[in-house]
Design a protein around this motif. Sequence first.
Motif, mmCIF file in Angstrom:
data_model
loop_
_atom_site.group_PDB
_atom_site.id
_atom_site.type_symbol
_atom_site.label_atom_id
_atom_site.label_comp_id
_atom_site.label_asym_id
_atom_site.label_seq_id
_atom_site.Cartn_x
_atom_site.Cartn_y
_atom_site.Cartn_z
ATOM 1 N N GLU A 37 0.775 -1.147 -0.066
ATOM 2 C CA GLU A 37 -0.052 -0.014 -0.110
ATOM 3 C C GLU A 37 0.848 1.258 -0.023
ATOM 4 N N ILE A 38 1.789 1.335 0.834
ATOM 5 C CA ILE A 38 2.864 2.317 0.896
ATOM 6 C C ILE A 38 3.440 2.775 -0.312
ATOM 7 N N ALA A 39 4.091 1.600 -1.019
ATOM 8 C CA ALA A 39 4.673 1.596 -2.474
ATOM 9 C C ALA A 39 3.789 2.110 -3.650
ATOM 10 N N ASN A 40 2.655 1.666 -3.505
ATOM 11 C CA ASN A 40 1.505 1.954 -4.555
ATOM 12 C C ASN A 40 1.206 3.570 -4.435
ATOM 13 N N LEU A 41 0.717 3.908 -3.266
ATOM 14 C CA LEU A 41 0.488 5.407 -2.938
ATOM 15 C C LEU A 41 1.717 6.222 -3.394
ATOM 16 N N LEU A 42 2.735 6.027 -3.097
ATOM 17 C CA LEU A 42 4.083 7.006 -3.308
ATOM 18 C C LEU A 42 4.100 6.780 -4.887
ATOM 19 N N VAL A 43 4.254 5.639 -5.433
ATOM 20 C CA VAL A 43 4.551 5.528 -7.065
ATOM 21 C C VAL A 43 3.426 6.134 -7.725
ATOM 22 N N GLU A 44 2.040 6.163 -7.266
ATOM 23 C CA GLU A 44 0.904 6.706 -7.944
ATOM 24 C C GLU A 44 1.089 8.430 -7.614
ATOM 25 N N GLY A 45 1.558 8.841 -6.674
ATOM 26 C CA GLY A 45 1.585 10.149 -6.444
ATOM 27 C C GLY A 45 3.011 10.948 -7.327
ATOM 28 N N PHE A 46 3.933 10.027 -7.427
ATOM 29 C CA PHE A 46 5.078 10.343 -8.418
ATOM 30 C C PHE A 46 4.792 10.472 -9.813
ATOM 31 N N GLY A 47 3.711 9.845 -10.174
ATOM 32 C CA GLY A 47 3.208 9.718 -11.557
ATOM 33 C C GLY A 47 4.048 8.857 -12.439
ATOM 34 N N VAL A 48 5.191 8.399 -12.128
ATOM 35 C CA VAL A 48 6.016 7.727 -12.997
ATOM 36 C C VAL A 48 6.467 6.173 -12.209
ATOM 37 N N ARG A 49 6.822 5.057 -13.237
ATOM 38 C CA ARG A 49 7.486 4.093 -12.753
ATOM 39 C C ARG A 49 8.610 4.276 -11.885
ATOM 40 N N ILE A 50 8.706 3.655 -10.695
ATOM 41 C CA ILE A 50 10.076 3.930 -9.897
ATOM 42 C C ILE A 50 10.344 2.421 -9.329
ATOM 43 N N PRO A 51 11.591 2.037 -9.539
ATOM 44 C CA PRO A 51 11.901 0.598 -8.918
ATOM 45 C C PRO A 51 11.637 0.800 -7.401
ATOM 46 N N VAL A 52 11.100 -0.212 -7.013
ATOM 47 C CA VAL A 52 10.824 -0.278 -5.583
ATOM 48 C C VAL A 52 11.602 -1.627 -4.776
ATOM 49 N N GLN A 53 12.166 -1.244 -3.872
ATOM 50 C CA GLN A 53 12.682 -2.383 -2.879
ATOM 51 C C GLN A 53 12.300 -2.288 -1.388
ATOM 52 N N HIS A 54 12.287 -3.601 -1.022
ATOM 53 C CA HIS A 54 11.444 -3.715 0.428
ATOM 54 C C HIS A 54 12.667 -4.222 1.199
ATOM 55 N N SER A 55 12.754 -3.280 2.479
ATOM 56 C CA SER A 55 13.763 -3.718 3.137
ATOM 57 C C SER A 55 13.162 -4.786 4.117
ATOM 58 N N SER A 56 14.222 -5.511 4.909
ATOM 59 C CA SER A 56 13.855 -6.887 5.726
ATOM 60 C C SER A 56 13.666 -6.128 7.187
ATOM 61 N N GLY A 57 14.192 -5.167 7.492
ATOM 62 C CA GLY A 57 13.863 -4.698 8.892
ATOM 63 C C GLY A 57 12.640 -3.964 8.988
ATOM 64 N N GLU A 58 12.438 -3.753 10.487
ATOM 65 C CA GLU A 58 11.376 -2.824 10.942
ATOM 66 C C GLU A 58 11.956 -1.231 11.516
ATOM 67 N N TYR A 59 11.421 -0.191 11.129
ATOM 68 C CA TYR A 59 12.221 1.139 11.351
ATOM 69 C C TYR A 59 11.270 2.073 11.958
ATOM 70 N N ALA A 60 10.781 1.649 13.344
ATOM 71 C CA ALA A 60 9.938 2.486 14.040
ATOM 72 C C ALA A 60 9.039 3.487 13.328
ATOM 73 N N ASN A 61 9.181 4.507 13.146
ATOM 74 C CA ASN A 61 8.038 5.491 12.282
ATOM 75 C C ASN A 61 8.480 5.780 10.765
#
Length: 171
Positions: A37-61
């Motif tokens: 959901e986070i990736a889709n909302l950001l990419v939609e807002g950018f209006g262009v395809r951007i490569p997305v990587q997912h981190s394996s860790g959890e980063y507080a906020n």
Amino acid sequence: MTEQLAGLRELARLIQRIEPNLAGASLSILAHDNKDEIANLLVEGFGVRIPVQHSSGEYANHLAVLRVGSTKYTFAQDWREVYISEINYCACRIPAGAHGLLVHHVDYPGVIYDVSRKLADYEINISKLNVSREQKGKNALLVSVTDEEITPSVVTAIEELPQITKVVSLQ
């Protein structure tokens, strides 16, 4: 879609205005929950395809990091809202829908006074202000979130100040 995360789309549109050429940009999702959901909302807002990587860790906020050339934008979330929390390691808090300015400048004594004075001249009230620099006398960033909208004439007035290299309205 969670209502709070919806602000990410608007923040991505702001970044797209600041960085009109997102070619070569990369997006890293840091959050443990709602990654797609986070990736889709950001990419939609950018209006262009951007490569997305997912981190394996959890980063507080922290939710995500966008890298555009040598510039880094960090997106975060707290119990209230989503916001841009860092620009190039300069701490800030820019929520979705905020009025204000990004003032890129060469560090000098009095920049806070100069920018604040110009905003006061236009009867604009500052609600948050962050100033960060690489090192004394080098590139710096002043982030001013305001109660009132920033007009083009305000941007022009601040651009005329000494050692200001770039001024961007948040709206």
